[in-house]
Design a protein around this motif. Structure first.
Motif, PDB file in Angstrom:
ATOM      1  N   LEU A 165      26.170  51.841  36.861  1.00  0.00           N
ATOM      2  CA  LEU A 165      25.735  50.669  37.485  1.00  0.00           C
ATOM      3  C   LEU A 165      25.011  50.674  39.044  1.00  0.00           C
ATOM      4  O   LEU A 165      24.151  50.073  39.138  1.00  0.00           O
ATOM      5  N   TYR A 166      25.469  51.907  39.493  1.00  0.00           N
ATOM      6  CA  TYR A 166      24.592  52.297  40.903  1.00  0.00           C
ATOM      7  C   TYR A 166      23.399  52.545  40.584  1.00  0.00           C
ATOM      8  O   TYR A 166      22.385  52.224  41.256  1.00  0.00           O
ATOM      9  N   TRP A 172      24.251  50.936  47.026  1.00  0.00           N
ATOM     10  CA  TRP A 172      25.735  51.782  47.429  1.00  0.00           C
ATOM     11  C   TRP A 172      26.701  51.086  47.737  1.00  0.00           C
ATOM     12  O   TRP A 172      27.840  51.317  47.310  1.00  0.00           O
ATOM     13  N   ARG A 173      26.843  49.682  48.175  1.00  0.00           N
ATOM     14  CA  ARG A 173      27.784  48.792  48.520  1.00  0.00           C
ATOM     15  C   ARG A 173      28.404  48.403  47.202  1.00  0.00           C
ATOM     16  O   ARG A 173      29.689  48.189  47.198  1.00  0.00           O
ATOM     17  N   VAL A 174      27.735  48.161  46.371  1.00  0.00           N
ATOM     18  CA  VAL A 174      28.152  47.831  44.785  1.00  0.00           C
ATOM     19  C   VAL A 174      28.945  48.948  44.331  1.00  0.00           C
ATOM     20  O   VAL A 174      30.184  48.446  43.547  1.00  0.00           O
ATOM     21  N   ALA A 179      38.589  39.715  47.569  1.00  0.00           N
ATOM     22  CA  ALA A 179      38.658  39.732  49.087  1.00  0.00           C
ATOM     23  C   ALA A 179      37.555  41.207  49.448  1.00  0.00           C
ATOM     24  O   ALA A 179      37.262  41.106  50.812  1.00  0.00           O
ATOM     25  N   LEU A 180      37.384  42.045  48.684  1.00  0.00           N
ATOM     26  CA  LEU A 180      36.472  43.171  48.649  1.00  0.00           C
ATOM     27  C   LEU A 180      35.049  42.755  48.418  1.00  0.00           C
ATOM     28  O   LEU A 180      33.966  43.285  48.990  1.00  0.00           O
ATOM     29  N   THR A 181      34.820  41.658  47.420  1.00  0.00           N
ATOM     30  CA  THR A 181      33.324  41.489  47.126  1.00  0.00           C
ATOM     31  C   THR A 181      33.275  39.990  46.640  1.00  0.00           C
ATOM     32  O   THR A 181      34.244  39.917  45.979  1.00  0.00           O
ATOM     33  N   ASN A 182      31.714  39.517  46.659  1.00  0.00           N
ATOM     34  CA  ASN A 182      31.612  38.290  46.311  1.00  0.00           C
ATOM     35  C   ASN A 182      31.144  38.280  44.978  1.00  0.00           C
ATOM     36  O   ASN A 182      30.666  37.212  44.380  1.00  0.00           O
ATOM     37  N   GLU A 183      30.936  39.570  44.429  1.00  0.00           N
ATOM     38  CA  GLU A 183      30.314  39.624  42.878  1.00  0.00           C
ATOM     39  C   GLU A 183      31.125  39.350  41.822  1.00  0.00           C
ATOM     40  O   GLU A 183      31.964  40.497  41.617  1.00  0.00           O
ATOM     41  N   PRO A 184      31.426  38.624  41.072  1.00  0.00           N
ATOM     42  CA  PRO A 184      32.138  38.418  39.781  1.00  0.00           C
ATOM     43  C   PRO A 184      31.987  39.434  39.046  1.00  0.00           C
ATOM     44  O   PRO A 184      33.143  39.775  38.139  1.00  0.00           O
ATOM     45  N   ILE A 202      31.543  42.606  39.460  1.00  0.00           N
ATOM     46  CA  ILE A 202      32.021  43.477  40.037  1.00  0.00           C
ATOM     47  C   ILE A 202      33.674  43.641  39.887  1.00  0.00           C
ATOM     48  O   ILE A 202      34.251  44.416  39.482  1.00  0.00           O
ATOM     49  N   VAL A 203      34.191  42.274  40.227  1.00  0.00           N
ATOM     50  CA  VAL A 203      35.410  42.052  40.051  1.00  0.00           C
ATOM     51  C   VAL A 203      36.085  42.096  38.579  1.00  0.00           C
ATOM     52  O   VAL A 203      36.975  42.857  38.229  1.00  0.00           O
TER      53      VAL A 203
END
Length: 356
Positions: A62-63, A89-91, A244-249, A251-252
């Motif tokens: 993914l990175y 990197w944040r992803v 709470a850690l990410t706004n990306e569904p 990644i969740v």
């Protein structure tokens, strides 16, 4: 903050990921666990390593994909100040942090699994089959929760509500007693018994049995439905915690699913020693309070996004410390739910009743 993986552009990624997961599950049940057997510690440890390795490999891929894709996306590159390398990197960090939270919560879930299987007197050789279909159902429910979360988290009051809920849940852990299960009060079990008779006898690894030309549910199905209900309750904590850690569904969803896939192997590896991690629940309480504070306060305090590196470090330290302190200061008297619980298929001593 700009959305990195909008569903309208990455629907194919979700389909490919779900297809990969289904292939892995089919390989697991159809090849490696085709015949019911008791999963040994060595086998469970091997599969635990396999599932964790696959989760880490997916994170690496993914990175690398983000590093390649983001600079080629005009929508992202037109955003003032957008740094594709920093975003990639944040992803990666958000994925691994979400995976760590869900994995830690999974260890807490194992204690409930021990009690449920003890309550229904499910033999060890059939437990993998129950967990397999339980996790298959969990995948569906988690997809629904993530989809709902992605839609609802756009509203600030929803973010505050779930943040407050996580804080309340984390604090409640410090004052809650030992976990207990009461399947007789579970709405799924009550509905099942209303529409389908239940036999007290096991019929191999089957969830249904036909007796005197009438269809019966076996204890395996009852245990499966109860575990599904328990998972829905756990999802109410875990999915908002990762949001709470990410706004990306995306990644969740992926971090959540990979953590769940390894839950069966982790159960068979730790089930006999789960009570040794008696302080883990307090570590999880601290983590839930922290992610709740991120949602209601810390993210705004840091300009909309609390540093993910600090989040990962804090969560890792808290979970590791709770495990180490559990081992350093063991319970004076260890008593598992499977040993002390009696249910409709067990005697007062916790041993299965003889079938007649």
């Amino acid at each position: 903050m700009v959305e990195l993986f909008p569903f309208s552009e990455y629907w194919w990624f979700y389909l490919a990921f779900v297809g990969l997961v289904l292939c892995l599950l089919a390989l697991d049940l159809g090849v490696f666990h085709r015949k019911a057997h008791t999963v040994s510690f060595r086998e469970a440890a091997t599969w635990t390593v396999v599932w964790i390795s696959l989760a880490l490999l997916f994170n690496l891929l993914l990175y690398q994909y983000a590093l390649w894709k983001f600079p080629q996306d005009p929508r992202l590159m037109n955003v003032p100040g957008f740094d594709p390398q920093a975003a990639a990197w944040r992803v990666s960090l958000e994925y691994i942090t979400g995976y760590l939270i869900e994995k830690s919560l999974s260890v807490d879930n194992i204690f409930v699994f021990v009690m449920v299987f003890g309550y229904f007197a499910i033999p060890a050789k059939y437990q993998h089959r129950v967990l397999f279909y339980g996790i298959l159902g969990a995948l569906v429910f988690r997809a629904v929760f993530v989809a709902l979360g992605a839609a609802l988290m756009q509203y600030h009051w929803v973010v505050l509500f779930f943040g407050g809920f996580l804080i309340f849940t984390g604090i409640k852990i410090f004052f809650a007693g030992e976990r207990t299960v009461d399947p007789e009060k579970n709405i799924l079990i009550r509905l099942l018994r209303r529409f389908l008779p239940v036999t007290h006898d096991l019929h191999g690894q089957h969830f249904f049995a036909r007796l005197n030309k009438r269809l019966y549910a076996t204890p395996l199905l009852v245990a499966l439905l109860f575990l599904e209900g328990i998972d829905i309750i756990f999802a109410v904590d875990s999915v908002p915690a990762i949001f709470a850690l990410t706004n990306e569904p995306l990644i969740v969803f992926t971090s959540n699913i990979f953590a769940i896939l390894g839950l069966r192997a982790l159960y068979f590896m730790l089930a006999g020693a789960v009570d040794k991690f008696h302080l883990l629940k307090y570590g999880l309480g601290v983590v839930l309070v922290f992610v709740g504070l991120k949602m209601v306060w810390l993210n705004d305090l840091f300009g909309g996004k609390f540093p993910i590196v600090i989040s990962l470090a804090l969560i890792a330290v808290v979970i590791t410390a709770s495990v180490l302190f559990s081992l350093a200061f063991p319970k004076a008297h260890i008593e598992t739910g499977a040993d002390t619980m009696s249910g409709p298929f067990t005697g007062s001593d916790g041993k299965p009743l003889k079938r007649t």
